[in-house]
Design a protein around this motif. Structure first.
Motif, PDB file in Angstrom:
ATOM      1  N   LEU A 184     -40.228 -20.776 -76.582  1.00 36.03           N
ATOM      2  CA  LEU A 184     -39.386 -20.476 -77.738  1.00 36.03           C
ATOM      3  C   LEU A 184     -38.105 -21.298 -77.714  1.00 36.03           C
ATOM      4  O   LEU A 184     -37.641 -21.786 -78.749  1.00 36.03           O
ATOM      5  N   GLU A 185     -37.535 -21.460 -76.528  1.00 36.52           N
ATOM      6  CA  GLU A 185     -36.251 -22.161 -76.428  1.00 36.52           C
ATOM      7  C   GLU A 185     -36.371 -23.644 -76.771  1.00 36.52           C
ATOM      8  O   GLU A 185     -35.368 -24.281 -77.094  1.00 36.52           O
ATOM      9  N   LYS A 186     -37.583 -24.189 -76.723  1.00 41.15           N
ATOM     10  CA  LYS A 186     -37.760 -25.589 -77.122  1.00 41.15           C
ATOM     11  C   LYS A 186     -38.459 -25.714 -78.482  1.00 41.15           C
ATOM     12  O   LYS A 186     -38.779 -26.826 -78.913  1.00 41.15           O
ATOM     13  N   GLY A 187     -38.691 -24.587 -79.146  1.00 37.10           N
ATOM     14  CA  GLY A 187     -39.286 -24.620 -80.483  1.00 37.10           C
ATOM     15  C   GLY A 187     -40.777 -24.869 -80.504  1.00 37.10           C
ATOM     16  O   GLY A 187     -41.333 -25.227 -81.547  1.00 37.10           O
ATOM     17  N   ALA A 188     -41.446 -24.671 -79.368  1.00 35.32           N
ATOM     18  CA  ALA A 188     -42.902 -24.894 -79.298  1.00 35.32           C
ATOM     19  C   ALA A 188     -43.614 -23.637 -79.774  1.00 35.32           C
ATOM     20  O   ALA A 188     -44.133 -22.845 -78.984  1.00 35.32           O
ATOM     21  N   LEU A 197     -33.877 -16.373 -80.400  1.00 35.34           N
ATOM     22  CA  LEU A 197     -34.340 -17.199 -81.510  1.00 35.34           C
ATOM     23  C   LEU A 197     -34.599 -18.622 -81.016  1.00 35.34           C
ATOM     24  O   LEU A 197     -33.910 -19.105 -80.115  1.00 35.34           O
ATOM     25  N   PRO A 198     -35.587 -19.305 -81.601  1.00 35.23           N
ATOM     26  CA  PRO A 198     -35.827 -20.702 -81.233  1.00 35.23           C
ATOM     27  C   PRO A 198     -34.695 -21.588 -81.742  1.00 35.23           C
ATOM     28  O   PRO A 198     -33.774 -21.100 -82.409  1.00 35.23           O
ATOM     29  N   ILE A 254     -33.254 -21.490 -89.472  1.00 35.78           N
ATOM     30  CA  ILE A 254     -32.478 -20.763 -88.474  1.00 35.78           C
ATOM     31  C   ILE A 254     -31.262 -21.608 -88.143  1.00 35.78           C
ATOM     32  O   ILE A 254     -31.404 -22.796 -87.832  1.00 35.78           O
ATOM     33  N   GLY A 255     -30.085 -21.018 -88.250  1.00 30.72           N
ATOM     34  CA  GLY A 255     -28.897 -21.787 -87.912  1.00 30.72           C
ATOM     35  C   GLY A 255     -27.651 -21.316 -88.616  1.00 30.72           C
ATOM     36  O   GLY A 255     -27.568 -20.183 -89.089  1.00 30.72           O
ATOM     37  N   THR A 256     -26.678 -22.224 -88.707  1.00 30.90           N
ATOM     38  CA  THR A 256     -25.349 -21.875 -89.214  1.00 30.90           C
ATOM     39  C   THR A 256     -25.069 -22.464 -90.592  1.00 30.90           C
ATOM     40  O   THR A 256     -23.974 -22.314 -91.109  1.00 30.90           O
ATOM     41  N   LEU A 315     -42.896 -17.377 -87.367  1.00 34.44           N
ATOM     42  CA  LEU A 315     -42.542 -18.793 -87.308  1.00 34.44           C
ATOM     43  C   LEU A 315     -43.733 -19.570 -86.761  1.00 34.44           C
ATOM     44  O   LEU A 315     -44.103 -19.425 -85.597  1.00 34.44           O
ATOM     45  N   LEU A 316     -44.339 -20.400 -87.617  1.00 35.22           N
ATOM     46  CA  LEU A 316     -45.594 -21.062 -87.279  1.00 35.22           C
ATOM     47  C   LEU A 316     -45.400 -22.438 -86.649  1.00 35.22           C
ATOM     48  O   LEU A 316     -46.123 -22.816 -85.735  1.00 35.22           O
TER      49      LEU A 316
END
Length: 309
Positions: free
Chosen positions: A168-172, A215-216, A238-240, A272-273
């Protein structure tokens, strides 16, 4: 599903799976399959876990991010048909219980365990000093049957919450799905946003996500959305929102393809796919709009080309 959040309970004739169940991953699901089998013998299926990350009580670590919120975990377990979920308060007093006392006073007397299901690396009791050997030692005396489930592996390595966190932390997201046995999801109430999306023809739903939810990376994802009994697809940011915001507060907002309903105040589950691109600060709102149109086009092609095969 019966949901217990206190230490005041008493059951009889249960089959109980023990663990932290942070990711409720494919390995955890093997434990739950075992307790579900025991329903054929008249036992109620139980998942016994804790009401908070153990490190919060033991070390005071408040920065720890959780894969699922308690509400999300409860909903997943309910869908799996578990009869009883016990989220026992993890206090310092409870953490100090010896393995012997935990087995006798909690598992046998309060949970009413006739079958206990654990993984091969299960440890419990004061300083995690209890092991499978302690459970085996009291098996005959306390009248329960112990089932030990081997660790499930993927690509030659154990499936674990640690591996899921790394994915998750690398968005995989595809890798996380292979470990979890389901798409990683974010659930929460739909809130009013700043309505900018609607003015630039890209309306979004904004979800309230707890700060402790893992969150990723910030960026844009292809997503699958569950609302009531309906399924939609979209893109999720996802973000600011650096182009229009001057804040570090992270948000989760989704443009649902071909969707125009008022859902404020309602709950949605967003899976989240696929991680598409990182979040970017654009030179203007017009440049952001142009990129969002590209994002939507990519998302629709992904759904058509990847998910339909």
């Amino acid at each position: 599903m019966e949901y217990i959040t206190s230490s005041d309970f008493h059951f009889k004739d249960t089959a109980v799976a023990l663990g932290k169940f942070e990711g409720i991953h494919r390995g955890h699901q093997l434990l739950m399959d075992e307790v579900k089998k025991q329903e054929l013998h008249g036992l109620r299926s139980v998942v016994f876990t804790f009401d908070r990350p153990t490190r919060l009580t033991l070390t005071g670590d408040t920065e720890y991010k959780q894969i699922y919120t308690k509400k999300e975990r409860r909903e997943i377990l309910e869908k799996r048909g578990i009869d009883i979920l016990i989220e026992h308060p993890f206090t310092k007093e409870f953490a100090a219980l010896t393995p012997d006392r935990f087995i006798r006073e909690v598992l046998v007397e309060k949970v009413g365990a006739k079958v206990i299901v654990v993984g091969t690396d299960f440890h419990f009791g004061k300083n995690r000093s209890g092991s499978i050997a302690d459970l085996e030692k009291l098996e005959e005396e306390c009248g329960y049957h112990l089932i030990v489930v081997e660790k499930l592996q993927l690509n030659g390595k154990d499936i674990s919450s640690t591996r899921i966190r790394a994915s998750l932390e690398k968005g995989a997201m595809e890798e996380a799905k292979a470990l979890l046995g389901r798409n990683y999801s974010v659930s929460g109430e739909i809130l009013h946003g700043n309505a900018l999306g609607r003015t630039i023809q890209v309306p979004t739903i904004n979800q309230q996500v707890p700060s402790f939810k893992l969150l990723p990376p910030n960026g844009v994802y292809v997503s699958k959305i569950h609302w009531k009994d309906e399924v939609y697809y979209g893109i999720t940011n996802i973000g600011t929102k650096p182009t229009v915001n001057n804040t570090s507060e992270k948000t989760v907002e989704t443009n649902i393809f071909d969707f125009n309903k008022d859902v404020y105040g309602e709950e949605m589950v967003v899976e989240l796919l696929h991680y598409y691109r990182k979040e970017t600060r654009f030179s203007s709102v017009e440049a952001l709009q142009a990129q969002l149109f590209q994002d939507i086009e990519f998302g629709k092609q992904y759904v058509t080309n990847v998910l339909s095969h």
